[in-house]
Write an enzyme that holds these catalytic residues in place. Structure first.
Site, PDB file in Angstrom:
ATOM      1  N   SER A  95       0.954  -1.299   0.079  1.00  0.00           N
ATOM      2  CA  SER A  95       0.071   0.039   0.134  1.00  0.00           C
ATOM      3  C   SER A  95       1.073   1.234  -0.155  1.00  0.00           C
ATOM      4  O   SER A  95       1.673   1.417  -1.056  1.00  0.00           O
ATOM      5  CB  SER A  95      -0.883   0.036   1.129  1.00  0.00           C
ATOM      6  OG  SER A  95      -1.857   0.932   1.056  1.00  0.00           O
ATOM      7  N   ASP A 163     -10.410  -5.056  -3.560  1.00  0.00           N
ATOM      8  CA  ASP A 163      -9.773  -3.925  -3.041  1.00  0.00           C
ATOM      9  C   ASP A 163     -10.448  -2.602  -3.538  1.00  0.00           C
ATOM     10  O   ASP A 163     -10.477  -2.345  -4.859  1.00  0.00           O
ATOM     11  CB  ASP A 163      -8.319  -3.928  -3.334  1.00  0.00           C
ATOM     12  CG  ASP A 163      -7.679  -2.576  -2.615  1.00  0.00           C
ATOM     13  OD1 ASP A 163      -8.369  -2.027  -2.147  1.00  0.00           O
ATOM     14  OD2 ASP A 163      -6.238  -2.812  -2.447  1.00  0.00           O
ATOM     15  N   HIS A 190      -7.920  -5.664   0.183  1.00  0.00           N
ATOM     16  CA  HIS A 190      -6.673  -4.799   0.305  1.00  0.00           C
ATOM     17  C   HIS A 190      -5.824  -5.600   1.652  1.00  0.00           C
ATOM     18  O   HIS A 190      -5.747  -5.324   2.575  1.00  0.00           O
ATOM     19  CB  HIS A 190      -6.907  -3.558   1.088  1.00  0.00           C
ATOM     20  CG  HIS A 190      -5.941  -2.524   0.959  1.00  0.00           C
ATOM     21  ND1 HIS A 190      -5.454  -1.975  -0.132  1.00  0.00           N
ATOM     22  CD2 HIS A 190      -5.321  -1.923   1.970  1.00  0.00           C
ATOM     23  CE1 HIS A 190      -4.461  -1.108   0.115  1.00  0.00           C
ATOM     24  NE2 HIS A 190      -4.321  -1.199   1.251  1.00  0.00           N
TER      25      HIS A 190
END
Length: 218
Positions: A95, A163, A190
């Site tokens: 991320s 996600d 995610h």
């Protein structure tokens, strides 16, 4: 190989170790890597679902995503860390960590050798344009604004179709040279799945392909 590992926003290195435990175990059967973790320096509320694992005082980020100064400081700090503690063979980012890794590589895209020989991006956020940041503007770096790829090392792009931010992960692929890209949709959200074993195997194979590309150069 030495792999620098960068966590997501609102987590920390211990969380990333936990997230990657199954993958690292699977990779240990075929490849020997040393994983080195660096915590972000900015306090940040815990990411959704992380509250049960870390306290408020343990929840970190590398930068505040709406502050050009914070983002530039994070790039400079990691750049200095790599110069002092490197060289590293590769980088693994989740991320925000993937976004920061991409900004380091983009800054050095004319450097030889590059700061990393390969990159592994999980649920990547988009990097920001450093030129815009220097002018005080927070603006994503997108392929349509660049003259060709800005990341020329082999890259693994591992993300999940569930996600809500998967569009950023897909946009990241367009910043990377096609010859070195390996894409995998694990079908989840995610996260870095630890089950089922078939998904972990798929992720390990994607990483192995990228490492092989980095070693043999094709």
């Amino acid at each position: 190989m030495r792999i620098l590992c960068l966590h997501g926003m609102g987590t920390n290195s211990k969380v990333l170790e936990m997230q990657t435990s199954a993958l690292r175990h699977q990779l240990s059967h075929s490849q020997s890597h040393k994983y080195e973790y660096v915590d972000g320096g900015e306090p940040m509320p815990p990411a959704p679902g992380i509250e049960a694992f870390i306290g408020q005082d343990e929840s970190l980020a590398y930068y505040h995503p709406h502050s050009a100064k914070s983002i530039l400081t994070a790039i400079d700090d990691l750049w200095e860390y790599i110069a002092e503690e490197g060289p590293f063979d590769g980088v693994l980012g989740f991320s925000q960590g993937a976004s920061l890794a991409a900004m380091i590589i983009a800054r050095a895209h004319h450097s030889d050798p590059p700061p990393f020989q390969f990159a592994i991006f999980f649920c990547a956020g988009l990097p920001y344009c450093e030129k815009s940041l220097s002018a005080g503007e927070v603006k994503f770096l997108r392929a349509e604004a660049t003259q060709g790829p800005v990341i020329h090392v082999p890259t693994a792009h591992i993300f999940g179709k569930k996600d809500p931010d998967v569009s950023y992960s897909k946009a990241m692929t367009e910043l990377c040279h096609p010859w070195g890209r390996v894409l995998l949709d694990h079908g989840a959200g995610h996260e870095i799945p630890r089950v089922p074993v078939e998904t972990v195997d798929d992720m390990a194979r994607a990483v192995e392909k990228v490492v092989t590309k980095a070693v043999i150069g094709q």
